[in-house]
Design a protein around this motif. Structure first.
Motif, short mmCIF file in Angstrom:
data_model
loop_
_atom_site.label_atom_id
_atom_site.label_comp_id
_atom_site.label_asym_id
_atom_site.label_seq_id
_atom_site.Cartn_x
_atom_site.Cartn_y
_atom_site.Cartn_z
N UNK A 99 0.81 -1.22 0.00
CA UNK A 99 0.00 0.00 0.00
C UNK A 99 0.85 1.28 0.00
N UNK A 100 2.13 1.16 0.32
CA UNK A 100 3.00 2.34 0.28
C UNK A 100 3.08 2.87 -1.16
N UNK A 101 3.13 4.19 -1.33
CA UNK A 101 3.51 5.21 -0.34
C UNK A 101 2.37 5.76 0.50
N UNK A 102 1.20 5.13 0.45
CA UNK A 102 0.06 5.63 1.22
C UNK A 102 0.00 4.93 2.58
N UNK A 103 -0.56 5.58 3.59
CA UNK A 103 -0.57 5.02 4.95
C UNK A 103 -1.52 3.82 5.08
N UNK A 104 -1.10 2.86 5.89
CA UNK A 104 -1.96 1.73 6.25
C UNK A 104 -1.50 1.22 7.61
N UNK A 105 -2.44 0.76 8.41
CA UNK A 105 -2.11 0.24 9.73
C UNK A 105 -3.10 -0.83 10.13
N UNK A 106 -2.68 -1.68 11.06
CA UNK A 106 -3.50 -2.75 11.59
C UNK A 106 -3.93 -2.39 13.00
N UNK A 121 4.60 6.94 9.58
CA UNK A 121 5.58 7.60 10.44
C UNK A 121 5.48 9.13 10.43
N UNK A 122 5.30 9.81 9.29
CA UNK A 122 5.19 11.28 9.32
C UNK A 122 4.02 11.78 10.18
N UNK A 123 2.96 10.98 10.29
CA UNK A 123 1.83 11.37 11.12
C UNK A 123 2.16 11.19 12.59
N UNK A 124 2.80 10.07 12.93
CA UNK A 124 3.14 9.81 14.33
C UNK A 124 4.17 10.81 14.85
N UNK A 138 -5.41 4.25 18.06
CA UNK A 138 -5.64 5.05 16.87
C UNK A 138 -6.68 6.15 17.09
N UNK A 139 -7.75 5.84 17.81
CA UNK A 139 -8.79 6.83 18.06
C UNK A 139 -8.25 7.97 18.92
N UNK A 140 -7.48 7.61 19.95
CA UNK A 140 -6.90 8.65 20.81
C UNK A 140 -5.89 9.50 20.04
N UNK A 141 -5.10 8.89 19.17
CA UNK A 141 -4.17 9.66 18.34
C UNK A 141 -4.90 10.69 17.50
N UNK A 142 -6.07 10.29 16.98
CA UNK A 142 -6.80 11.17 16.10
C UNK A 142 -7.57 12.27 16.80
N UNK A 143 -8.07 12.01 18.01
CA UNK A 143 -9.00 12.95 18.65
C UNK A 143 -8.41 13.70 19.84
N UNK A 151 -4.57 19.07 13.68
CA UNK A 151 -4.25 19.09 12.26
C UNK A 151 -5.40 18.62 11.38
N UNK A 152 -6.50 18.16 11.98
CA UNK A 152 -7.63 17.64 11.21
C UNK A 152 -8.63 18.78 10.99
N UNK A 153 -8.80 19.17 9.75
CA UNK A 153 -9.68 20.29 9.41
C UNK A 153 -11.13 19.96 9.74
N UNK A 154 -11.58 18.78 9.38
CA UNK A 154 -12.98 18.38 9.60
C UNK A 154 -13.09 17.45 10.81
N UNK A 155 -12.55 17.91 11.93
CA UNK A 155 -12.47 17.06 13.13
C UNK A 155 -13.86 16.62 13.61
#
Length: 255
Positions: A99-106, A121-124, A138-143, A151-155
């Motif tokens: 899936x690189x160069x696009x982000x993916x995670x489990x 990595x650039x997001x973390x 992941x949810x805590x990282x985002x919110x 950094x999230x425009x449409x939070x």
């Protein structure tokens, strides 16, 4: 400790089925279902599994049903990042790399991150170090304000989408840890967000980094017919660019 009959009855009610509905689906008599639920008949291990399959009970909870009926659990739980599931881990890692160069995670059932590809990595790198102590959620990282939320425009829209997804998870299989996460970060408050129509594929997450907007939408991949609890509960979250500018940003990364 609840009896197997009590647990089966709770799952039947959760699925909105009558005893007759379940008996027809499982090819047993409604009387037998009634006898099992009231404790007047002790079901075999195979009968417990048959009823659980028709009720779409998750593997983790099927083990609990078996224990309540006096039988040993049938479904193992082995870590994906260990050495017990080499074929599954290799398959997942192939998907992440491809899936690189696009982000993916489990992520697991509680949205804790199990594996990532290099594009994450650039997001973390933009979140507070304390949020990166295992287990990384992941949810805590985002919110969390210390995470990606600034950094999230449409939070508000992203929070609403996560609320819907996790509410559906809890409806399918209640989980105290996931319920606590929902209460902490996703409890309704204020006006609900109406999702916008007109997106070509799906509602995007819009990030703004260094004056540049990145628009990403996601897909979810799960294992088919797993017999291991870990494999049933993990999913691969893959992110795709929603426009040419975002695609150009990721193809220009040095991974």
């Amino acid at each position: 400790m609840r009896t197997v009959g009590e647990l089966l009855r709770r799952w039947r009610h959760r699925r909105g089925l009558s005893q007759l509905d379940l008996s027809i689906a499982a090819d047993v008599s409604a009387r037998h279902v009634s006898l099992v639920e009231t404790g007047r008949s002790r079901p075999s291990a195979d009968m417990v599994i048959r009823l659980a399959e028709q009720l779409d009970v998750p593997l983790r909870e099927r083990n609990r049903l078996l224990l309540a009926a006096g039988f040993a659990p049938r479904y193992p739980e082995r870590p994906l990042d260990g050495d017990a599931l080499p074929a599954a881990r290799e398959a997942v890692e192939r998907v992440l790399r491809a899936h690189e160069p696009y982000p993916a995670l489990v992520v697991d059932r509680r949205w804790d991150i199990v594996l990532t590809n290099h594009a994450v990595a650039p997001f973390l790198a933009r979140v507070a170090p304390e949020l990166l102590r295992p287990p990384v959620n992941m949810v805590r990282l985002g919110l969390d304000p210390r995470g990606l939320a600034p950094f999230i425009v449409n939070l508000a829209e992203v929070r609403s989408l996560l609320r819907v997804r996790i509410s559906r998870q809890l409806a399918v299989a209640p989980d105290p840890g996931l319920a606590a996460l929902h209460e902490e970060l996703l409890a309704p408050g204020g006006a609900e967000v109406v999702h916008r129509a007109g997106s070509e594929v799906a509602t995007p997450m819009i990030f703004r980094f260094d004056g540049r907007e990145l628009r990403l939408f996601s897909t979810v991949t799960t294992f088919g017919t797993p017999l291991d609890i870990t494999l049933e509960e993990v999913s691969i979250e893959s992110y795709y660019p929603a426009d040419a500018e975002t695609a150009a940003y990721f193809t220009g990364l040095d991974l």
